[in-house]
Scaffold this active site. Sequence first.
Site, PDB file in Angstrom:
ATOM      1  CE1 TYR A  26      -3.177  -2.975   0.255  1.00 52.33           C
ATOM      2  CE2 TYR A  26      -3.604  -2.356   2.587  1.00 52.33           C
ATOM      3  CZ  TYR A  26      -3.770  -3.138   1.428  1.00 52.33           C
ATOM      4  OH  TYR A  26      -4.608  -4.186   1.376  1.00 52.33           O
ATOM      5  CB  ALA A  56     -22.400   4.047  -1.646  1.00 55.94           C
ATOM      6  CB  SER A  70     -14.130  -4.811  -0.881  1.00 55.45           C
ATOM      7  OG  SER A  70     -12.864  -4.335  -1.565  1.00 55.45           O
ATOM      8  N   PRO A  71     -16.441  -4.675   2.078  1.00 54.25           N
ATOM      9  CG  PRO A  71     -16.831  -4.132   4.280  1.00 54.25           C
ATOM     10  CD  PRO A  71     -15.675  -4.209   3.290  1.00 54.25           C
ATOM     11  N   GLY A  86     -17.334   0.483  -2.836  1.00 50.71           N
ATOM     12  CA  GLY A  86     -18.025   1.697  -3.002  1.00 50.71           C
ATOM     13  C   GLY A  86     -19.268   1.640  -3.784  1.00 50.71           C
ATOM     14  CG  HIS A  91      -1.162  -8.832   0.187  1.00 49.68           C
ATOM     15  ND1 HIS A  91      -1.039  -7.460  -0.106  1.00 49.68           N
ATOM     16  CD2 HIS A  91      -2.727  -8.812  -0.051  1.00 49.68           C
ATOM     17  CE1 HIS A  91      -1.739  -6.523  -0.129  1.00 49.68           C
ATOM     18  NE2 HIS A  91      -2.676  -7.396  -0.319  1.00 49.68           N
TER      19      HIS A  91
END
Length: 336
Positions: free
Chosen positions: A57, A210, A202-203, A207, A123
Site C-alpha cells: 500500500y 452506497a 471491500s464489504p 463503493g 497477501h
Amino acid sequence: MSITPRKLGPETVYPVGLGCMNLHHGYGPPSDEAEAAALLNEALDMGYNFLDTATIYGFGKNETLIGKALKDRQGEFVQASKCVMLFEDGKRKLDARPESIKAACEASLKRLQRETIDLYYMHRPDPNVPIEDSMGAMADLVAEGKIRMVGLSEMGAGLLRRAHAVHPVTAMQSEYSLLTRNPEIAVLDACKELGVTFVPFSPVGRGYLADNPPAPKDYHEADMRRIFPRWTEPYWTENLPLLKQAQEMAGDLGVTTSQLAIAWTLVKEPDCVPIPGTTNRKHLRDNFKAAELVLTEAQMALLDNVFQPEAVKGPRYNAMAQASVDTEQYAFETGA
C-alpha cells in the site's frame, strides 16, 4: 448500545475494523498526510481497534504513515499488515520465499515503528513457492517474537488447510459482500472448521453498495476499479436494479446503504470482522455504527435472494488479477 466484541486469535476487537489502503492508493491519489493522520487518530478515538495495512500500500508509505501517526497509541489497537506482494524499484512483485518473507517483515516493523506486528498475512499465494515453505518462515517469525498471529489473504480452502497444518492460521482475509459471495463456496466453512476468523475486505462492494456510488466515468485515473469488469460498463449499469432494492431497504431502516451492506456481512458471518476503508470522516463514523444495525431473518433472506451470486453481472477481477489469487469461483463463472 452494547456491542459484543469479536475474537481474533487471543484478542477481542470491535466488529468493524479499518482498512487503511485507501489512504494511499486504490481509488485515487494519496490523501494529504496530515489529514490521513487525523483520520487514523479519530478512528481510534471513535473505538476502532483493528487496523489493516500492507507492504504494497503506497509502496510502504501506508505503513510509514501509521507508524508515525499512531506511534504513541500502539497499545490501543491490533495492527495487521501483509507480505509476499512486495515492491522493488517502484514495481510490484510476488515473492513468498522464506528469506523474502523475513526481510519484508523486518522492513514493515521498521516502517510501523514496532517491535512486533500483531497479525501478519501472506497477501497472495506465490505459485512458485510451496505454501508449506512460506508458512515455515511465518512460524519462525512467531517464534522470534516478530509477529504474533499468522493470516492468509485471497486463498481458498485447500491452501488454508495446508497452511494451517504447518502453523495455526488466525485469520483469512478475502473480498466478501453482497456483490461478491464466493467465500460461501468453501472457505467460510473451512474457517469455521479450523477456528479461523474470516476478515472480509471491500464489504461495501468497492463503493458500489452506497447511496450515491461513483459512476465509471467519474473514476480517477488512478482508480483500480477502471480495470475491474464488475465496476465498469456495461455491468455497472446492469447491477443497478439490485442496488436500488438495497437502497430502498436502507431508506426504510433509516440507515445508509453502506451500513446495510456492512451489517449484512456481520449477521451473515457472526464471527467475521469486516474492514471497510475510507478517506471520508462521515463514512468512517457510518461504517463504525453499522455494528449497531441488527437485521431480521426476513431482511437477510430478502438481501440473499436479491443478490444471488448468479444475479450479479460481471466478474470481480479481470483474467490477470484472477490468476493471482486462489479464491474459489462458481461454476457459472468458469463455464464449468
